[in-house]
Design a protein around this motif. Structure first.
Motif, PDB file in Angstrom:
ATOM      1  N   GLY A  72     -26.095 -44.752 -52.943  1.00 44.76           N
ATOM      2  CA  GLY A  72     -26.287 -46.082 -52.379  1.00 44.76           C
ATOM      3  C   GLY A  72     -26.279 -47.155 -53.452  1.00 44.76           C
ATOM      4  O   GLY A  72     -25.879 -46.932 -54.593  1.00 44.76           O
ATOM      5  N   ASP A  73     -26.748 -48.314 -53.063  1.00 49.15           N
ATOM      6  CA  ASP A  73     -26.844 -49.426 -54.000  1.00 49.15           C
ATOM      7  C   ASP A  73     -27.986 -49.183 -54.987  1.00 49.15           C
ATOM      8  O   ASP A  73     -28.969 -48.521 -54.676  1.00 49.15           O
ATOM      9  N   ALA A  74     -27.831 -49.732 -56.191  1.00 47.04           N
ATOM     10  CA  ALA A  74     -28.878 -49.613 -57.206  1.00 47.04           C
ATOM     11  C   ALA A  74     -30.110 -50.384 -56.736  1.00 47.04           C
ATOM     12  O   ALA A  74     -29.968 -51.376 -56.031  1.00 47.04           O
ATOM     13  N   PRO A  75     -31.311 -49.962 -57.023  1.00 46.94           N
ATOM     14  CA  PRO A  75     -31.627 -48.809 -57.858  1.00 46.94           C
ATOM     15  C   PRO A  75     -31.472 -47.505 -57.067  1.00 46.94           C
ATOM     16  O   PRO A  75     -31.856 -47.421 -55.905  1.00 46.94           O
ATOM     17  N   LEU A  76     -30.914 -46.503 -57.715  1.00 45.65           N
ATOM     18  CA  LEU A  76     -30.686 -45.218 -57.077  1.00 45.65           C
ATOM     19  C   LEU A  76     -31.927 -44.339 -57.178  1.00 45.65           C
ATOM     20  O   LEU A  76     -32.681 -44.422 -58.144  1.00 45.65           O
ATOM     21  N   GLN A  77     -32.132 -43.498 -56.171  1.00 43.91           N
ATOM     22  CA  GLN A  77     -33.235 -42.545 -56.170  1.00 43.91           C
ATOM     23  C   GLN A  77     -32.795 -41.269 -56.889  1.00 43.91           C
ATOM     24  O   GLN A  77     -31.607 -40.981 -56.995  1.00 43.91           O
ATOM     25  N   GLU A  78     -33.760 -40.511 -57.363  1.00 40.61           N
ATOM     26  CA  GLU A  78     -33.472 -39.226 -58.004  1.00 40.61           C
ATOM     27  C   GLU A  78     -32.913 -38.249 -56.975  1.00 40.61           C
ATOM     28  O   GLU A  78     -33.160 -38.383 -55.777  1.00 40.61           O
ATOM     29  N   ASP A  79     -32.178 -37.236 -57.439  1.00 40.79           N
ATOM     30  CA  ASP A  79     -31.640 -36.209 -56.556  1.00 40.79           C
ATOM     31  C   ASP A  79     -32.777 -35.516 -55.799  1.00 40.79           C
ATOM     32  O   ASP A  79     -33.881 -35.361 -56.321  1.00 40.79           O
ATOM     33  N   VAL A  80     -32.487 -35.083 -54.578  1.00 37.69           N
ATOM     34  CA  VAL A  80     -33.414 -34.276 -53.787  1.00 37.69           C
ATOM     35  C   VAL A  80     -32.809 -32.883 -53.684  1.00 37.69           C
ATOM     36  O   VAL A  80     -31.651 -32.735 -53.274  1.00 37.69           O
ATOM     37  N   VAL A  81     -33.581 -31.866 -54.073  1.00 36.18           N
ATOM     38  CA  VAL A  81     -33.114 -30.488 -54.014  1.00 36.18           C
ATOM     39  C   VAL A  81     -33.859 -29.782 -52.886  1.00 36.18           C
ATOM     40  O   VAL A  81     -35.090 -29.763 -52.857  1.00 36.18           O
ATOM     41  N   ILE A  82     -33.099 -29.225 -51.941  1.00 36.10           N
ATOM     42  CA  ILE A  82     -33.658 -28.535 -50.785  1.00 36.10           C
ATOM     43  C   ILE A  82     -33.341 -27.057 -50.925  1.00 36.10           C
ATOM     44  O   ILE A  82     -32.177 -26.683 -51.036  1.00 36.10           O
ATOM     45  N   ASN A  83     -34.387 -26.234 -50.933  1.00 38.95           N
ATOM     46  CA  ASN A  83     -34.232 -24.780 -50.995  1.00 38.95           C
ATOM     47  C   ASN A  83     -34.608 -24.212 -49.638  1.00 38.95           C
ATOM     48  O   ASN A  83     -35.751 -24.366 -49.197  1.00 38.95           O
ATOM     49  N   SER A  84     -33.667 -23.569 -48.984  1.00 36.49           N
ATOM     50  CA  SER A  84     -33.904 -22.977 -47.676  1.00 36.49           C
ATOM     51  C   SER A  84     -34.063 -21.471 -47.819  1.00 36.49           C
ATOM     52  O   SER A  84     -33.102 -20.762 -48.112  1.00 36.49           O
ATOM     53  N   PHE A  85     -35.301 -21.004 -47.647  1.00 38.01           N
ATOM     54  CA  PHE A  85     -35.624 -19.588 -47.679  1.00 38.01           C
ATOM     55  C   PHE A  85     -35.819 -19.102 -46.245  1.00 38.01           C
ATOM     56  O   PHE A  85     -35.904 -19.903 -45.325  1.00 38.01           O
ATOM     57  N   ALA A  86     -35.961 -17.814 -46.037  1.00 36.17           N
ATOM     58  CA  ALA A  86     -36.188 -17.271 -44.699  1.00 36.17           C
ATOM     59  C   ALA A  86     -37.528 -17.739 -44.135  1.00 36.17           C
ATOM     60  O   ALA A  86     -37.643 -18.008 -42.948  1.00 36.17           O
ATOM     61  N   GLU A  87     -38.550 -17.866 -44.990  1.00 31.15           N
ATOM     62  CA  GLU A  87     -39.895 -18.177 -44.517  1.00 31.15           C
ATOM     63  C   GLU A  87     -40.309 -19.638 -44.639  1.00 31.15           C
ATOM     64  O   GLU A  87     -41.323 -20.051 -44.090  1.00 31.15           O
ATOM     65  N   CYS A  88     -39.541 -20.455 -45.392  1.00 26.95           N
ATOM     66  CA  CYS A  88     -39.901 -21.860 -45.561  1.00 26.95           C
ATOM     67  C   CYS A  88     -38.726 -22.638 -46.150  1.00 26.95           C
ATOM     68  O   CYS A  88     -37.722 -22.061 -46.559  1.00 26.95           O
ATOM     69  N   VAL A  89     -38.897 -23.949 -46.180  1.00 28.31           N
ATOM     70  CA  VAL A  89     -37.931 -24.841 -46.816  1.00 28.31           C
ATOM     71  C   VAL A  89     -38.719 -25.720 -47.777  1.00 28.31           C
ATOM     72  O   VAL A  89     -39.775 -26.254 -47.417  1.00 28.31           O
ATOM     73  N   THR A  90     -38.228 -25.840 -49.015  1.00 30.27           N
ATOM     74  CA  THR A  90     -38.893 -26.717 -49.971  1.00 30.27           C
ATOM     75  C   THR A  90     -37.985 -27.889 -50.316  1.00 30.27           C
ATOM     76  O   THR A  90     -36.761 -27.752 -50.340  1.00 30.27           O
ATOM     77  N   LEU A  91     -38.605 -29.040 -50.539  1.00 29.64           N
ATOM     78  CA  LEU A  91     -37.905 -30.239 -50.987  1.00 29.64           C
ATOM     79  C   LEU A  91     -38.508 -30.626 -52.324  1.00 29.64           C
ATOM     80  O   LEU A  91     -39.733 -30.697 -52.456  1.00 29.64           O
ATOM     81  N   GLU A  92     -37.657 -30.866 -53.325  1.00 32.89           N
ATOM     82  CA  GLU A  92     -38.129 -31.214 -54.660  1.00 32.89           C
ATOM     83  C   GLU A  92     -37.423 -32.476 -55.138  1.00 32.89           C
ATOM     84  O   GLU A  92     -36.230 -32.661 -54.893  1.00 32.89           O
ATOM     85  N   GLN A  93     -38.197 -33.336 -55.817  1.00 31.34           N
ATOM     86  CA  GLN A  93     -37.615 -34.547 -56.390  1.00 31.34           C
ATOM     87  C   GLN A  93     -38.382 -34.908 -57.661  1.00 31.34           C
ATOM     88  O   GLN A  93     -39.620 -34.869 -57.680  1.00 31.34           O
ATOM     89  N   LEU A  94     -37.640 -35.253 -58.692  1.00 32.56           N
ATOM     90  CA  LEU A  94     -38.235 -35.670 -59.960  1.00 32.56           C
ATOM     91  C   LEU A  94     -38.823 -37.072 -59.812  1.00 32.56           C
ATOM     92  O   LEU A  94     -38.187 -37.967 -59.253  1.00 32.56           O
TER      93      LEU A  94
END
Length: 82
Positions: free
Chosen positions: A19-41
């Motif tokens: 998007g337009d600046a200021p840009l947000q940090e990347d979001v990493v989504i890990n999809s496991f069988a038992e849960c989903v995690t979202l991580e951002q710096l």
């Protein structure tokens, strides 16, 4: 933009802000069988914040994106003919 990678025990989706600046940090989504995690710096503290969602919470989030303001509960119904 996003990437999808299949690991041994999860699927990893990375969302990159274009998007337009200021840009947000990347979001990493890990999809496991038992849960989903979202991580951002957090660049202010240089720490990664992690949120863990159950499969039910993820289902509710997906439904909530298309609903108007209100309180909702998703109930599973038995399949017809069962």
């Amino acid at each position: 933009m996003f990437t999808i990678e299949h690991e041994f025990d999860s699927t990893v989706i990375t969302l990159v802000d274009e998007g337009d600046a200021p840009l947000q940090e990347d979001v990493v989504i890990n999809s496991f069988a038992e849960c989903v995690t979202l991580e951002q710096l957090d660049p202010r503290t240089d720490q990664i914040h992690k949120i863990t969602l159950s499969p039910e919470q993820l289902r509710d989030l997906a439904a909530a994106l298309d609903l108007p303001e209100g309180v909702y509960q998703i109930r599973e119904t038995p399949a017809q003919g069962s």
